[in-house]
Design an enzyme around this catalytic site. Structure first.
Site, PDB file in Angstrom:
ATOM      1  N   TRP A 103       0.830  -1.209   0.000  1.00 58.62           N
ATOM      2  CA  TRP A 103       0.000   0.000   0.000  1.00 58.62           C
ATOM      3  C   TRP A 103       0.857   1.249   0.000  1.00 58.62           C
ATOM      4  CZ3 TRP A 103      -4.276  -1.314  -1.922  1.00 58.62           C
ATOM      5  CH2 TRP A 103      -4.901  -2.498  -1.562  1.00 58.62           C
ATOM      6  N   ASP A 171      -1.881   6.698   6.289  1.00 58.35           N
ATOM      7  CA  ASP A 171      -2.896   5.764   5.780  1.00 58.35           C
ATOM      8  C   ASP A 171      -3.167   4.773   6.913  1.00 58.35           C
ATOM      9  OD1 ASP A 171      -4.385   3.774   4.625  1.00 58.35           O
ATOM     10  OD2 ASP A 171      -2.937   3.262   3.061  1.00 58.35           O
ATOM     11  N   LYS A 195     -12.133  -2.223   6.470  1.00 55.15           N
ATOM     12  CA  LYS A 195     -11.398  -3.097   7.387  1.00 55.15           C
ATOM     13  C   LYS A 195     -11.934  -2.953   8.815  1.00 55.15           C
ATOM     14  CE  LYS A 195      -8.416  -3.432   3.825  1.00 55.15           C
ATOM     15  NZ  LYS A 195      -7.629  -2.511   3.004  1.00 55.15           N
TER      16      LYS A 195
HETATM   17  C1  LIG Z   1      -7.057  -2.000   1.919  1.00 58.59           C
HETATM   18  C2  LIG Z   1      -6.042  -0.928   2.036  1.00 58.59           C
HETATM   19  C3  LIG Z   1      -5.945   0.108   1.087  1.00 58.59           C
HETATM   20  C4  LIG Z   1      -6.806   0.160  -0.158  1.00 58.59           C
HETATM   21  O1  LIG Z   1      -8.070   0.568   0.124  1.00 58.59           O
HETATM   22  P1  LIG Z   1      -9.159   0.785  -1.047  1.00 58.59           P
HETATM   23  O2  LIG Z   1     -10.277   1.374  -0.273  1.00 58.59           O
HETATM   24  O3  LIG Z   1      -9.445  -0.563  -1.625  1.00 58.59           O
HETATM   25  O4  LIG Z   1      -8.588   1.710  -2.036  1.00 58.59           O
HETATM   26  C5  LIG Z   1      -5.004   1.086   1.302  1.00 58.59           C
HETATM   27  N1  LIG Z   1      -4.203   1.068   2.368  1.00 58.59           N
HETATM   28  C6  LIG Z   1      -4.244   0.084   3.288  1.00 58.59           C
HETATM   29  C7  LIG Z   1      -3.326   0.109   4.460  1.00 58.59           C
HETATM   30  C8  LIG Z   1      -5.174  -0.943   3.150  1.00 58.59           C
HETATM   31  O5  LIG Z   1      -5.230  -1.925   4.063  1.00 58.59           O
END
Ligand SMILES: *Cc1c(COP(=O)(O)O)cnc(C)c1O
Length: 359
Positions: A103, A171, A195
């Site tokens: 990511w 993030d 998540k």
């Molecule tokens: C799942 C995830 C993403 C991607 O998220 P989307 O909503 O599918 O774009 C980005 N960063 C992390 C840390 C993730 O776990």
């Protein structure tokens, strides 16, 4: 009662059953309106209440004051990878990034499309098995970007870097609201909901006013954070139904006792599984350095791939799903988001002990 399994999926992931039951009860007639939340105007009093409550709950649970805006946006966390540099990385300036997994790498790729990127640290050389400690952050960086939890590789910051006066952007898609952190250390936090917060379709974006003031002018209206902050996420039609479910999940977190209570349960959950890894290191082979272990995604290998397949299949037959590791790591991944109850982890730990005995 529906026949629900213990769902260890990495994302979209398990939601609290209590929350889904409220959604079910309110699905056809939301609070006497005779309509579903999906059918009401995003400008109605009912939706305003959902939006405002969700916003206030975020601040309350994370301990953030009015100097932070909470935005609900579409496009997933992946869209934020591009919007962050579009808004905060002006031409001729440099942004610092730490590369701790897939990511982070994707965030870096998007930033490079916009401007200069300085790699402040990386664990790529060792297949992302740890969080790098000694960072090289240029004094004139416009921000430092980190990924708090690496959903695929199973690492997580145990302490965040000190970026001094450089804005810290994180993030937090896979561990937001899972532990008691000092969230005021961050100038911006973003998280795809699927998540730890709710269903896919909405991304929570938390921005401090002092950073928002630096947003670049000249971006398309929808790509400018100021638009969403000024219009309280209602410049256009927001992902209303996912926001409603995020609100219910935050109410559920509050009812548990907030982050302190959540952290207590999450600590017990991760310790139960890591204890097994430490007890049987030749059988359940952890893939990351112990000081970087994630509380949310525990990754390990078994002695061979056939055993891994058998483990995943037998766990599934016993009512525990979603345990297959990401294809870039292989093996097993146990995702322990907030909504996974301790009972599910106890059941998995018992299964792991039995499986080792029998295989
Ligand atoms: C799942 C995830 C993403 C991607 O998220 P989307 O909503 O599918 O774009 C980005 N960063 C992390 C840390 C993730 O776990």
């Amino acid at each position: 009662m529906a026949n629900r399994i213990f769902n260890f999926n990495p994302g979209p992931a398990t939601l609290p059953t209590e929350v889904l039951e409220i959604v079910q009860q309110e699905l056809l007639d939301y609070k006497g309106t005779g309509m579903s939340v999906m059918e009401i105007s995003h400008r109605s009093a009912e939706f305003d209440e959902i939006n405002d409550t969700c916003n206030a709950l975020f601040r309350e649970i994370l301990g953030l004051d009015e100097s932070y805006h909470v935005l609900f946006m579409g496009g997933g966390a992946s869209t934020q990878f591009a919007l962050v540099p579009l808004n905060f990385l002006p031409e001729g300036k440099t942004a610092a990034y730490v590369d701790t997994g897939s990511w982070s790498s994707k965030a870096i790729k998007e930033a490079k499309l916009v401007g200069n990127v300085h790699l402040a640290g990386s664990s790529k050389e060792s297949n992302y098995d740890h969080i790098p400690r000694d960072l090289d952050i240029p004094a004139d960086a416009v921000y430092l970007h980190v990924t708090s939890n690496n959903t695929i590789f199973g690492t997580q910051y145990q302490a965040f870097p000190d970026s001094g006066s450089i804005p810290l952007i994180c993030d937090m898609s896979s561990d937001i609201a899972s532990r008691c952190w000092d969230f005021t250390r961050f100038d911006m936090i973003y998280a795809g909901a699927q998540k730890n917060l709710g269903p896919a379709g909405v991304t929570a974006v938390i921005i401090k006013q002092s950073l928002l003031d630096k947003c670049a002018d000249g971006n398309p209206t929808m790509f400018n954070y100021k638009t969403h902050a000024e219009k309280k996420s209602q410049y256009n039609t927001p992902p209303a139904f996912p926001i409603y479910i995020v609100k219910l999940v935050l109410e559920w977190v509050k009812k548990q006792g907030g982050l302190e209570a959540v952290e207590k349960v999450n600590t017990a959950k991760k310790e139960r599984i890591y204890q097994l890894l430490d007890l049987h290191p030749d059988y359940y082979r952890g893939t990351v350095k112990p000081d970087s272990r994630s509380w949310m995604n525990i990754t390990f290998r078994l002695p061979n791939e056939d055993l891994e397949k058998k483990f995943i299949a037998e766990a599934k037959a016993a009512g525990m799903g979603g345990l297959k590791g990401h294809r870039s790591v292989g093996g097993v991944r146990v995702s322990l988001y907030n909504a996974m109850p301790l009972a599910g982890v106890e059941k998995l730990a018992g299964f792991m002990e039995e499986f080792k005995k029998n295989n």
